[in-house]
Design a protein around this motif. Structure first.
Motif: not given
Length: 184
Positions: A153-179
């Protein structure tokens, strides 16, 4: 298990880095030497990156200037740029090559933003695939009694948090490039 978690996070980081590098080659309205990164020049029979056969400078906002270290390379550099699908025409004066970046039309800017969004979505799919791979690996470890149910459960939580973090990072990269693309 923590080292395994780190490996999955590194894979996710590599996905984001690959997207950032890919975006460097998409040309917005101003000159960016990174658009030349994938161009290979025939250097006496050996495919060589353009930045290794000449000096690349930006004398003005929309002009890239390439000064070959050997005059004999002028024609080869011109040929390589023409063969690439950059949509730029090399202008040579016998000593340097100039690439003039035309202003992007509104339609072209919209097409480029669609392209960056699609690449961003593809990267997010990649991140989610890494998460699924991690989850499968963790469940297999739990099934083989290598870790407890609580650790799973702990590992699943951690990998989900990492996933959310990197997906948000991708959103930022895309937004910056579009800007960058939409700024005139």
């Amino acid at each position: 298990m923590m080292s395994e978690l780190k490996q999955f996070e590194e894979k996710m980081q590599k996905t984001v880095t690959a997207l950032e590098n890919d975006f460097k080659t998409i040309r917005a309205g101003r000159a960016n030497p990174a658009v030349l990164d994938k161009i290979m020049v025939d250097y006496y029979g050996t495919p060589t990156p353009l930045n290794q056969v000449g000096n690349i400078t930006i004398p003005e906002a929309r002009i890239i200037q390439i000064s070959p270290w050997e005059k004999a390379m002028l024609k080869e550099i011109e040929k390589a740029i023409s063969a690439s699908n950059l949509g730029l025409t090399p202008n040579s004066d016998g000593t340097v090559i100039r690439l003039v970046f035309p202003e992007l039309t509104e339609d072209r800017r919209k097409d480029l933003t669609k392209e960056t969004k699609k690449k961003g979505e593809d990267s997010k799919v990649g991140i989610r695939n890494i998460r699924r791979e991690a989850m499968d690996s963790f469940k297999k470890s739990e099934k083989n009694k290598e870790i407890t149910e609580d650790e799973l459960k702990s590992l699943e939580d951690k990998i989900q948090k990492s996933t959310d973090k990197f997906v948000a990072e991708i959103d930022k990269v895309v937004e910056a490039k579009n800007k960058d693309i939409l700024s005139v």
